[in-house]
Design a protein around this motif. Structure first.
Motif, PDB file in Angstrom:
ATOM      1  N   VAL A 312       0.836  -1.205   0.000  1.00 25.64           N
ATOM      2  CA  VAL A 312       0.000   0.000   0.000  1.00 25.64           C
ATOM      3  C   VAL A 312       0.876   1.264   0.000  1.00 25.64           C
ATOM      4  O   VAL A 312       0.554   2.247  -0.674  1.00 25.64           O
ATOM      5  CB  VAL A 312      -0.993   0.000   1.188  1.00 25.64           C
ATOM      6  N   MET A 313       2.000   1.201   0.708  1.00 22.12           N
ATOM      7  CA  MET A 313       2.929   2.349   0.625  1.00 22.12           C
ATOM      8  C   MET A 313       3.386   2.525  -0.823  1.00 22.12           C
ATOM      9  O   MET A 313       3.537   3.654  -1.305  1.00 22.12           O
ATOM     10  CB  MET A 313       4.140   2.141   1.538  1.00 22.12           C
ATOM     11  N   ALA A 314       3.600   1.416  -1.521  1.00 23.43           N
ATOM     12  CA  ALA A 314       4.008   1.487  -2.929  1.00 23.43           C
ATOM     13  C   ALA A 314       2.906   2.141  -3.759  1.00 23.43           C
ATOM     14  O   ALA A 314       3.176   2.999  -4.615  1.00 23.43           O
ATOM     15  CB  ALA A 314       4.318   0.086  -3.458  1.00 23.43           C
ATOM     16  N   ALA A 315       1.662   1.757  -3.488  1.00 29.08           N
ATOM     17  CA  ALA A 315       0.541   2.350  -4.229  1.00 29.08           C
ATOM     18  C   ALA A 315       0.379   3.831  -3.878  1.00 29.08           C
ATOM     19  O   ALA A 315      -0.019   4.640  -4.726  1.00 29.08           O
ATOM     20  CB  ALA A 315      -0.749   1.580  -3.930  1.00 29.08           C
ATOM     21  N   LYS A 316       0.699   4.200  -2.626  1.00 30.24           N
ATOM     22  CA  LYS A 316       0.668   5.619  -2.267  1.00 30.24           C
ATOM     23  C   LYS A 316       1.684   6.373  -3.108  1.00 30.24           C
ATOM     24  O   LYS A 316       1.415   7.481  -3.608  1.00 30.24           O
ATOM     25  CB  LYS A 316       0.992   5.817  -0.774  1.00 30.24           C
ATOM     26  N   ALA A 317       2.881   5.786  -3.294  1.00 28.58           N
ATOM     27  CA  ALA A 317       3.917   6.442  -4.101  1.00 28.58           C
ATOM     28  C   ALA A 317       3.410   6.668  -5.532  1.00 28.58           C
ATOM     29  O   ALA A 317       3.607   7.738  -6.114  1.00 28.58           O
ATOM     30  CB  ALA A 317       5.200   5.615  -4.105  1.00 28.58           C
ATOM     31  N   VAL A 318       2.737   5.661  -6.086  1.00 29.08           N
ATOM     32  CA  VAL A 318       2.227   5.778  -7.459  1.00 29.08           C
ATOM     33  C   VAL A 318       1.163   6.878  -7.534  1.00 29.08           C
ATOM     34  O   VAL A 318       1.197   7.752  -8.409  1.00 29.08           O
ATOM     35  CB  VAL A 318       1.662   4.421  -7.945  1.00 29.08           C
ATOM     36  N   ALA A 319       0.221   6.845  -6.594  1.00 32.43           N
ATOM     37  CA  ALA A 319      -0.872   7.835  -6.617  1.00 32.43           C
ATOM     38  C   ALA A 319      -0.342   9.243  -6.366  1.00 32.43           C
ATOM     39  O   ALA A 319      -0.815  10.219  -6.973  1.00 32.43           O
ATOM     40  CB  ALA A 319      -1.925   7.470  -5.578  1.00 32.43           C
ATOM     41  N   LEU A 320       0.638   9.363  -5.472  1.00 33.99           N
ATOM     42  CA  LEU A 320       1.198  10.696  -5.195  1.00 33.99           C
ATOM     43  C   LEU A 320       1.975  11.209  -6.410  1.00 33.99           C
ATOM     44  O   LEU A 320       1.947  12.406  -6.713  1.00 33.99           O
ATOM     45  CB  LEU A 320       2.092  10.650  -3.947  1.00 33.99           C
ATOM     46  N   ALA A 321       2.646  10.296  -7.116  1.00 30.77           N
ATOM     47  CA  ALA A 321       3.325  10.699  -8.353  1.00 30.77           C
ATOM     48  C   ALA A 321       2.287  11.218  -9.355  1.00 30.77           C
ATOM     49  O   ALA A 321       2.507  12.234 -10.026  1.00 30.77           O
ATOM     50  CB  ALA A 321       4.107   9.524  -8.939  1.00 30.77           C
ATOM     51  N   GLU A 322       1.149  10.540  -9.434  1.00 29.51           N
ATOM     52  CA  GLU A 322       0.072  11.015 -10.321  1.00 29.51           C
ATOM     53  C   GLU A 322      -0.406  12.409  -9.891  1.00 29.51           C
ATOM     54  O   GLU A 322      -0.652  13.280 -10.730  1.00 29.51           O
ATOM     55  CB  GLU A 322      -1.122  10.046 -10.274  1.00 29.51           C
ATOM     56  N   ALA A 323      -0.549  12.582  -8.571  1.00 29.83           N
ATOM     57  CA  ALA A 323      -1.084  13.855  -8.070  1.00 29.83           C
ATOM     58  C   ALA A 323      -0.103  15.010  -8.273  1.00 29.83           C
ATOM     59  O   ALA A 323      -0.485  16.173  -8.189  1.00 29.83           O
ATOM     60  CB  ALA A 323      -1.457  13.727  -6.594  1.00 29.83           C
ATOM     61  N   ARG A 324       1.169  14.686  -8.533  1.00 34.01           N
ATOM     62  CA  ARG A 324       2.150  15.745  -8.785  1.00 34.01           C
ATOM     63  C   ARG A 324       2.110  16.227 -10.231  1.00 34.01           C
ATOM     64  O   ARG A 324       2.764  17.204 -10.574  1.00 34.01           O
ATOM     65  CB  ARG A 324       3.565  15.254  -8.446  1.00 34.01           C
ATOM     66  N   ARG A 325       1.346  15.522 -11.083  1.00 35.79           N
ATOM     67  CA  ARG A 325       1.260  15.949 -12.481  1.00 35.79           C
ATOM     68  C   ARG A 325       0.273  17.096 -12.630  1.00 35.79           C
ATOM     69  O   ARG A 325      -0.688  17.198 -11.866  1.00 35.79           O
ATOM     70  CB  ARG A 325       0.774  14.784 -13.339  1.00 35.79           C
ATOM     71  N   PRO A 326       0.490  17.951 -13.641  1.00 32.04           N
ATOM     72  CA  PRO A 326      -0.416  19.101 -13.843  1.00 32.04           C
ATOM     73  C   PRO A 326      -1.873  18.672 -14.022  1.00 32.04           C
ATOM     74  O   PRO A 326      -2.788  19.389 -13.617  1.00 32.04           O
ATOM     75  CB  PRO A 326       0.108  19.762 -15.121  1.00 32.04           C
ATOM     76  N   GLU A 327      -2.116  17.482 -14.635  1.00 33.81           N
ATOM     77  CA  GLU A 327      -3.506  17.032 -14.850  1.00 33.81           C
ATOM     78  C   GLU A 327      -4.278  16.934 -13.540  1.00 33.81           C
ATOM     79  O   GLU A 327      -5.497  17.081 -13.520  1.00 33.81           O
ATOM     80  CB  GLU A 327      -3.559  15.636 -15.499  1.00 33.81           C
ATOM     81  N   PHE A 328      -3.551  16.662 -12.454  1.00 33.64           N
ATOM     82  CA  PHE A 328      -4.276  16.516 -11.187  1.00 33.64           C
ATOM     83  C   PHE A 328      -4.820  17.863 -10.715  1.00 33.64           C
ATOM     84  O   PHE A 328      -5.882  17.937 -10.109  1.00 33.64           O
ATOM     85  CB  PHE A 328      -3.393  15.871 -10.105  1.00 33.64           C
ATOM     86  N   GLN A 329      -4.100  18.927 -11.030  1.00 33.60           N
ATOM     87  CA  GLN A 329      -4.606  20.262 -10.659  1.00 33.60           C
ATOM     88  C   GLN A 329      -5.871  20.582 -11.453  1.00 33.60           C
ATOM     89  O   GLN A 329      -6.812  21.186 -10.929  1.00 33.60           O
ATOM     90  CB  GLN A 329      -3.527  21.323 -10.889  1.00 33.60           C
ATOM     91  N   THR A 330      -5.884  20.162 -12.713  1.00 37.97           N
ATOM     92  CA  THR A 330      -7.089  20.348 -13.526  1.00 37.97           C
ATOM     93  C   THR A 330      -8.241  19.558 -12.915  1.00 37.97           C
ATOM     94  O   THR A 330      -9.368  20.044 -12.821  1.00 37.97           O
ATOM     95  CB  THR A 330      -6.835  19.842 -14.973  1.00 37.97           C
ATOM     96  N   TYR A 331      -7.936  18.329 -12.507  1.00 35.41           N
ATOM     97  CA  TYR A 331      -8.955  17.486 -11.874  1.00 35.41           C
ATOM     98  C   TYR A 331      -9.496  18.146 -10.601  1.00 35.41           C
ATOM     99  O   TYR A 331     -10.713  18.270 -10.415  1.00 35.41           O
ATOM    100  CB  TYR A 331      -8.357  16.107 -11.551  1.00 35.41           C
TER     101      TYR A 331
END
Ligand SMILES: *Cc1c(COP(=O)(O)O)cnc(C)c1O
Length: 482
Positions: A312-331
């Motif tokens: 789950v820590m690994a999945a947190k790393a993946v999701a947090l990497a996604e959230a650091r992308r500009p698309e997440f701000q649009t979301y």
């Protein structure tokens, strides 16, 4: 708005995984398939739910799960943790960068666990007692009965001040059903009876009188922003630690919708969160804190947590990497814009909302003007394929079980790609259902708080209309299990 993914690869991965699982326990493979169908076919308005990306979800099903890794990066109570170290470091680094936080602890298994880690860390950090310092420096297995007695005494009668439950606070903020209600004396601040808004002067007055060790800000059903700079001023004035529980709105912080005074991370001493709500990661929790709390926070496991869930820590790393992308701000911006569209769509059709609007991802309806309880509204909406949850409104005459409110939110449907027009249509469908519910009259002639009749045809008509919206914005487009 879904995180882009390779549908062919994800389809193959899931098909193969389900084949392997089904060969051992077909019931489970069947339930996993059925859950996708359910998620795809319902209008999910539960404010605390979302849809994690296939990459995040796939990260949780592997051999990282088999490793014990009590301790922290580079300092484990087990041998062979080098890969877990890589995982935990990556997750913590992404969290620190995303939230601009000095320290991140990514082990908590859920939001409640993250709060417990934070409470313990604040106590350990704030209470000056050689006995306490000595005892809390020990591994929890080495604490004797005498140590525990010393600990409890040393902690004394500590106090916590948080938002009241019926104003939208959370039960881990010092309320009875949670251990925080047993660890601390609790007092709470509510909202203004007229406006439904937080009154910072009243919070300050209560804090001056109560003198809490911990001032908590955060909520699960308050539809407005909180000024954390003001909360910090209040905490400083009374010598309290400011703890912010951003479990619900972490996605809006990550996506830079809440900035400046409304971003809790620079103002709070300790910030806790879930990772699975608006943040759109795996089911889990996290603690961010100022450097002076870091050592105590890092003792979370084994002080109050079981061994870390490395997968789950690994999945947190993946999701947090996604959230650091500009698309997440649009979301995140779309989540907030959609909430406004939903709120306006309901209000212009005559629905009363707590605080008459929203500034975040959630909307709280007061359904009492329909002559029904929150429970009846929740059930009737579900009959029509709209998934919500009932929730108390401030000073709710129907209490916390039946309630007079329904809480809805936009994170999940925004992930599917719903925009402001679709949310206006959702408001229309909800109003159609709510205005077609009649409470069943009991033998005593009173209206039931649970039973109701939904007018003929409304459920089918609403389901057909939602299916149209859902078909236009499929969940996990291209993902095919057959
Ligand atoms: C959801 C929530 C939690 C609890 O999170 P879990 O992951 O269910 O333990 C804690 N605090 C707040 C404010 C929440 O909204």
């Amino acid at each position: 708005m879904t995180q882009p993914f390779d549908a062919t690869a994800a389809s193959a991965a899931y098909r193969n995984a389900l084949e392997v699982i089904g060969a051992v326990e077909p019931t489970i493979a069947g339930a996993i398939r059925a859950e996708l169908d359910d998620q795809r076919s319902s209008l999910k308005l539960i404010a605390s739910e979302n849809y994690a990306s296939p990459a995040t979800l796939l990260t949780m099903g592997n051999w990282l799960s088999d490793k014990y890794a009590e301790g922290t990066v580079g300092h484990r109570f087990y041998a062979g943790c080098q890969n877990v170290d890589t995982v935990e470091q990556a997750a913590a680094d992404h969290a620190k960068a995303l939230f601009d936080a000095p320290h991140a602890y990514v082990q908590p298994h859920s939001g409640i666990d993250a709060n417990l880690v934070a409470f313990w860390a604040i106590l350990a950090n704030r209470i000056e007692s050689p006995a306490l310092a000595q005892a809390s420096a020990k591994h929890v297995n080495d604490l004797s009965d005498e140590d525990w007695t010393t600990l409890r005494k040393a902690l004394g009668d500590q106090k916590m001040l948080g938002m009241s439950l019926d104003a939208g606070g959370h039960l881990t903020h010092g309320f009875r059903p949670n251990i925080s209600g047993k660890m601390f004396h609790q007092s709470s601040y509510g909202t203004d009876p007229e406006t439904g808004l937080l009154d910072y002067d009243k919070v300050a007055a209560t804090a001056r009188e109560f003198k809490p060790l911990i001032l908590i800000a955060g909520y699960s059903a308050y539809p407005r922003k909180i000024d954390f700079a003001k909360m910090r001023e209040i905490a400083d004035e009374v010598g309290a630690t400011l703890m912010v529980d951003m479990a619900h709105f972490a996605g809006l912080v990550a996506g830079k919708v809440f900035t400046g005074d409304f971003d809790p991370v620079p103002h709070a001493h300790v910030t806790t969160t879930t990772t699975h709500k608006s943040l759109r990661g795996p089911r889990g929790g996290m603690v961010l804190c100022q450097p002076e709390y870091a050592d105590a926070v890092d003792r979370g496991c084994p002080m109050v947590l079981g061994g870390p869930l490395s997968q789950v820590m690994a999945a947190k790393a993946v999701a947090l990497a996604e959230a650091r992308r500009p698309e997440f701000q649009t979301y995140a911006q779309a989540v907030a814009d959609n909430a406004v569209a939903l709120a306006e769509g309901l209000m212009k059709r005559g629905v009363k909302l707590v605080t008459d609007g929203t500034e975040n991802h959630l909307v709280l309806l007061d359904v009492s003007s329909y002559g029904i309880t929150g429970r009846q509204a929740e059930s009737a909406l579900l009959d029509a394929g709209i998934v919500t949850n009932r929730n108390a409104v401030p000073r709710d005459p129907n209490g916390a079980w039946y309630t007079s409110g329904v809480r809805i939110g936009t994170p999940a449907l925004t992930t599917r790609g719903f925009g402001v027009d679709e949310f206006d249509r959702v408001a229309e469908l909800m109003v159609d259902v709510l205005s077609s519910v009649t409470p069943t009259t009991t033998s005593a002639g009173a209206a039931s708080k649970a039973k109701y009749v939904l007018a003929d045809g409304v459920a089918d008509k609403t389901r057909a209309a939602s299916a149209e919206l859902l078909d236009k914005h499929p969940l996990y487009p291209g993902l095919d299990l057959n």
